[in-house]
Design a protein around this motif. Structure first.
Motif, PDB file in Angstrom:
ATOM      1  N   LEU A   1      37.831  33.238  55.562  1.00  0.00           N
ATOM      2  CA  LEU A   1      36.997  33.437  54.376  1.00  0.00           C
ATOM      3  C   LEU A   1      36.769  34.924  54.116  1.00  0.00           C
ATOM      4  O   LEU A   1      36.863  35.401  52.981  1.00  0.00           O
ATOM      5  N   LYS A   2      36.479  35.664  55.177  1.00  0.00           N
ATOM      6  CA  LYS A   2      36.274  37.109  55.027  1.00  0.00           C
ATOM      7  C   LYS A   2      37.556  37.790  54.562  1.00  0.00           C
ATOM      8  O   LYS A   2      37.523  38.671  53.693  1.00  0.00           O
ATOM      9  N   ASN A   3      38.669  37.397  55.134  1.00  0.00           N
ATOM     10  CA  ASN A   3      39.944  37.981  54.728  1.00  0.00           C
ATOM     11  C   ASN A   3      40.241  37.694  53.265  1.00  0.00           C
ATOM     12  O   ASN A   3      40.768  38.554  52.538  1.00  0.00           O
ATOM     13  N   ASN A   4      39.903  36.490  52.821  1.00  0.00           N
ATOM     14  CA  ASN A   4      40.123  36.144  51.418  1.00  0.00           C
ATOM     15  C   ASN A   4      39.237  36.971  50.490  1.00  0.00           C
ATOM     16  O   ASN A   4      39.662  37.360  49.400  1.00  0.00           O
ATOM     17  N   ILE A   5      38.007  37.224  50.925  1.00  0.00           N
ATOM     18  CA  ILE A   5      37.100  38.060  50.137  1.00  0.00           C
ATOM     19  C   ILE A   5      37.702  39.454  49.954  1.00  0.00           C
ATOM     20  O   ILE A   5      37.735  40.004  48.845  1.00  0.00           O
ATOM     21  N   TYR A   6      38.188  40.029  51.042  1.00  0.00           N
ATOM     22  CA  TYR A   6      38.739  41.386  50.955  1.00  0.00           C
ATOM     23  C   TYR A   6      40.094  41.414  50.250  1.00  0.00           C
ATOM     24  O   TYR A   6      40.445  42.413  49.612  1.00  0.00           O
ATOM     25  N   LYS A   7      40.834  40.311  50.338  1.00  0.00           N
ATOM     26  CA  LYS A   7      42.081  40.232  49.582  1.00  0.00           C
ATOM     27  C   LYS A   7      41.777  40.165  48.092  1.00  0.00           C
ATOM     28  O   LYS A   7      42.461  40.800  47.277  1.00  0.00           O
ATOM     29  N   ALA A   8      40.745  39.411  47.732  1.00  0.00           N
ATOM     30  CA  ALA A   8      40.324  39.345  46.332  1.00  0.00           C
ATOM     31  C   ALA A   8      39.862  40.718  45.858  1.00  0.00           C
ATOM     32  O   ALA A   8      40.129  41.119  44.718  1.00  0.00           O
ATOM     33  N   ALA A   9      39.170  41.453  46.728  1.00  0.00           N
ATOM     34  CA  ALA A   9      38.708  42.799  46.373  1.00  0.00           C
ATOM     35  C   ALA A   9      39.872  43.741  46.130  1.00  0.00           C
ATOM     36  O   ALA A   9      39.871  44.534  45.181  1.00  0.00           O
ATOM     37  N   SER A  10      40.905  43.654  46.983  1.00  0.00           N
ATOM     38  CA  SER A  10      42.088  44.502  46.817  1.00  0.00           C
ATOM     39  C   SER A  10      42.788  44.203  45.495  1.00  0.00           C
ATOM     40  O   SER A  10      43.206  45.121  44.769  1.00  0.00           O
ATOM     41  N   LYS A  11      42.910  42.925  45.157  1.00  0.00           N
ATOM     42  CA  LYS A  11      43.525  42.542  43.889  1.00  0.00           C
ATOM     43  C   LYS A  11      42.674  43.014  42.722  1.00  0.00           C
ATOM     44  O   LYS A  11      43.200  43.488  41.695  1.00  0.00           O
ATOM     45  N   PHE A  12      41.342  42.890  42.860  1.00  0.00           N
ATOM     46  CA  PHE A  12      40.433  43.295  41.793  1.00  0.00           C
ATOM     47  C   PHE A  12      40.542  44.794  41.532  1.00  0.00           C
ATOM     48  O   PHE A  12      40.525  45.238  40.373  1.00  0.00           O
ATOM     49  N   ASN A  13      40.655  45.587  42.589  1.00  0.00           N
ATOM     50  CA  ASN A  13      40.721  47.043  42.425  1.00  0.00           C
ATOM     51  C   ASN A  13      41.978  47.472  41.667  1.00  0.00           C
ATOM     52  O   ASN A  13      41.977  48.486  40.971  1.00  0.00           O
ATOM     53  N   LEU A  14      43.060  46.690  41.821  1.00  0.00           N
ATOM     54  CA  LEU A  14      44.294  46.994  41.101  1.00  0.00           C
ATOM     55  C   LEU A  14      44.270  46.420  39.688  1.00  0.00           C
ATOM     56  O   LEU A  14      44.643  47.100  38.729  1.00  0.00           O
ATOM     57  N   LYS A  15      43.826  45.176  39.586  1.00  0.00           N
ATOM     58  CA  LYS A  15      43.735  44.503  38.294  1.00  0.00           C
ATOM     59  C   LYS A  15      42.606  43.484  38.365  1.00  0.00           C
ATOM     60  O   LYS A  15      42.781  42.408  38.953  1.00  0.00           O
ATOM     61  N   PRO A  16      41.446  43.794  37.789  1.00  0.00           N
ATOM     62  CA  PRO A  16      40.264  42.931  37.931  1.00  0.00           C
ATOM     63  C   PRO A  16      40.510  41.461  37.621  1.00  0.00           C
ATOM     64  O   PRO A  16      40.013  40.593  38.344  1.00  0.00           O
ATOM     65  N   LYS A  17      41.277  41.174  36.595  1.00  0.00           N
ATOM     66  CA  LYS A  17      41.508  39.778  36.222  1.00  0.00           C
ATOM     67  C   LYS A  17      42.191  39.011  37.348  1.00  0.00           C
ATOM     68  O   LYS A  17      41.836  37.862  37.644  1.00  0.00           O
ATOM     69  N   LYS A  18      43.150  39.643  38.014  1.00  0.00           N
ATOM     70  CA  LYS A  18      43.859  38.991  39.119  1.00  0.00           C
ATOM     71  C   LYS A  18      42.930  38.754  40.303  1.00  0.00           C
ATOM     72  O   LYS A  18      43.006  37.723  40.977  1.00  0.00           O
ATOM     73  N   GLY A  19      42.037  39.708  40.551  1.00  0.00           N
ATOM     74  CA  GLY A  19      41.090  39.543  41.645  1.00  0.00           C
ATOM     75  C   GLY A  19      40.135  38.390  41.417  1.00  0.00           C
ATOM     76  O   GLY A  19      39.837  37.616  42.340  1.00  0.00           O
ATOM     77  N   ILE A  20      39.662  38.239  40.183  1.00  0.00           N
ATOM     78  CA  ILE A  20      38.749  37.142  39.854  1.00  0.00           C
ATOM     79  C   ILE A  20      39.474  35.807  39.949  1.00  0.00           C
ATOM     80  O   ILE A  20      38.919  34.813  40.448  1.00  0.00           O
ATOM     81  N   GLU A  21      40.723  35.770  39.488  1.00  0.00           N
ATOM     82  CA  GLU A  21      41.501  34.528  39.575  1.00  0.00           C
ATOM     83  C   GLU A  21      41.685  34.106  41.027  1.00  0.00           C
ATOM     84  O   GLU A  21      41.564  32.927  41.358  1.00  0.00           O
ATOM     85  N   TYR A  22      41.957  35.082  41.889  1.00  0.00           N
ATOM     86  CA  TYR A  22      42.141  34.758  43.307  1.00  0.00           C
ATOM     87  C   TYR A  22      40.829  34.297  43.934  1.00  0.00           C
ATOM     88  O   TYR A  22      40.804  33.371  44.743  1.00  0.00           O
ATOM     89  N   LEU A  23      39.732  34.932  43.549  1.00  0.00           N
ATOM     90  CA  LEU A  23      38.407  34.544  44.050  1.00  0.00           C
ATOM     91  C   LEU A  23      38.111  33.086  43.732  1.00  0.00           C
ATOM     92  O   LEU A  23      37.678  32.313  44.603  1.00  0.00           O
ATOM     93  N   LEU A  24      38.332  32.692  42.495  1.00  0.00           N
ATOM     94  CA  LEU A  24      38.070  31.313  42.077  1.00  0.00           C
ATOM     95  C   LEU A  24      39.044  30.345  42.740  1.00  0.00           C
ATOM     96  O   LEU A  24      38.672  29.221  43.086  1.00  0.00           O
ATOM     97  N   GLU A  25      40.269  30.794  42.946  1.00  0.00           N
ATOM     98  CA  GLU A  25      41.292  29.923  43.540  1.00  0.00           C
ATOM     99  C   GLU A  25      40.968  29.581  44.988  1.00  0.00           C
ATOM    100  O   GLU A  25      40.989  28.401  45.369  1.00  0.00           O
ATOM    101  N   PHE A  26      40.650  30.597  45.829  1.00  0.00           N
ATOM    102  CA  PHE A  26      40.425  30.276  47.234  1.00  0.00           C
ATOM    103  C   PHE A  26      39.075  29.604  47.462  1.00  0.00           C
ATOM    104  O   PHE A  26      38.832  29.029  48.511  1.00  0.00           O
ATOM    105  N   ASN A  27      38.195  29.638  46.457  1.00  0.00           N
ATOM    106  CA  ASN A  27      36.945  28.892  46.544  1.00  0.00           C
ATOM    107  C   ASN A  27      37.032  27.540  45.847  1.00  0.00           C
ATOM    108  O   ASN A  27      36.008  26.858  45.687  1.00  0.00           O
ATOM    109  N   ASN A  28      38.251  27.175  45.418  1.00  0.00           N
ATOM    110  CA  ASN A  28      38.458  25.893  44.724  1.00  0.00           C
ATOM    111  C   ASN A  28      37.511  25.746  43.537  1.00  0.00           C
ATOM    112  O   ASN A  28      36.917  24.689  43.315  1.00  0.00           O
ATOM    113  N   ALA A  29      37.351  26.843  42.789  1.00  0.00           N
ATOM    114  CA  ALA A  29      36.372  26.847  41.698  1.00  0.00           C
ATOM    115  C   ALA A  29      37.017  27.018  40.324  1.00  0.00           C
ATOM    116  O   ALA A  29      36.313  27.286  39.348  1.00  0.00           O
TER     117      ALA A  29
END
Length: 329
Positions: free
Chosen positions: A51-79
């Motif tokens: 879970l922690k790794n996914n949070i930081y992976k989402a952060a890395s994606k967000f820093n490059l392209k915010p939309k991709k980071g948010i999509e990944y956040l919702l995806e790994f939380n099944n949201a």
């Protein structure tokens, strides 16, 4: 997903802020009023680590392209198919509680003229409590979590939300929500003119600031005492991010030549560390729980990150010293 939505009085709460609250940990063996966990299950540890790794992976994606980071956040939380309010709450929590996020990227995301971005901005500002706080400290509180974008329209949307929330928390304040919004915008212009070296040719005096804010309170003027206080506060203590302060002190330290100047910078850096530590201690929720971890896997990621640096330090010590006490360490 519900774990991500836990809240405290200060706003959204990330499930990783207090491991003792995680359902992955088994707590037992009471000693007085302290609960000591002596068992950390391998599966639970792996789940928490993932879970922690996914949070930081989402952060890395967000820093490059915010939309991709948010999509990944919702995806790994099944949201992805969750209701709209749940998504807003999850995204706002992510932006507020994830230190790995780039403050500039957060500001750009919040300022976008897209409905979900605007709703996240509103949700984020709603978690802040400006009750009985003065104008400038409240503005600093809001801007402590992100860097204002450079585009005027984005700044405009953020300041408008701030004006609404500040007046909501302080109905008896000096002006209307539109007044606070315009004042906040003018205050950031004041900050730029005073503290940005490239804008020194357009230095804004107190008279200029009062002229700029003339008639913003439903056609009326704000009191001279209030505007004097705003101007003096910004002049003496500008609105900055912790990261910017640290970078500035570091640059000053590297360029300092005299011992006296280096000592002054060292003291200044120490005061900043003490201040931030005190603020973190105040924010940290008190708990009587203590977790004893007997599983070496818990510190595995730590050594994966720092083993090379530690090895380099130990190598230098062993090469340069033959003192048995140092070698024994």
């Amino acid at each position: 997903m519900e774990e991500i939505k836990q809240q405290n009085s200060g706003g959204f709460k990330n499930e990783f802020d207090d491991d003792e609250q995680s359902p992955h940990y088994q707590q037992h063996t009471s000693m007085t009023d302290t609960s000591i966990s002596t068992d950390l299950k391998k599966d639970s540890y792996e789940q928490n680590r993932m879970l922690k790794n996914n949070i930081y992976k989402a952060a890395s994606k967000f820093n490059l392209k915010p939309k991709k980071g948010i999509e990944y956040l919702l995806e790994f939380n099944n949201a992805k198919d969750a209701d709209y309010d749940t998504k807003l709450e999850m995204i706002a929590n992510f932006l507020k509680t994830t230190p790995a996020l780039d403050k500039t990227a957060i500001g750009d995301y919040l300022g976008e003229d897209i409905q979900i971005n605007k709703d996240v901005l509103k949700k984020l500002i709603e978690t802040m409590d400006f009750t009985d706080k003065k104008f400038v400290p409240s503005l600093k509180m809001m801007l402590s979590g992100f860097r204002l974008p450079g585009e005027g329209q984005k700044v405009d949307r953020i300041m408008e939300m701030f004006g609404d929330k500040y007046v909501k928390d302080n109905p008896e304040t000096v002006g209307t929500s539109e007044c606070i919004y315009l004042l906040a915008y003018a205050t950031m212009m004041l900050q730029t003119s005073i503290h940005n070296p490239s804008a020194r040719n357009n230095y804004m005096t107190l008279a200029d600031f009062k002229k700029m804010t003339k008639g913003i309170n439903n056609g009326g003027d704000l009191s001279d005492e209030f505007l004097d206080e705003v101007y003096e506060t910004i002049e003496k203590d500008p609105i900055t991010l912790v990261e910017d302060d640290e970078a500035r002190i570091k640059n000053e330290g590297s360029s300092a030549t005299s011992y006296k100047r280096k000592q002054e910078i060292f003291v200044k850096e120490g005061q900043g560390l003490a201040k931030r530590g005190y603020e973190l201690m105040k924010e940290k929720r008190k708990t009587t729980h203590f977790i004893l971890v007997n599983n070496s896997q818990a510190i595995g990621p730590l050594f994966e990150s720092c083993w090379s640096a530690m090895f380099a330090v130990f190598s230098v010590l062993l090469e340069e010293h033959d003192d048995p006490k140092i070698i024994a360490l």
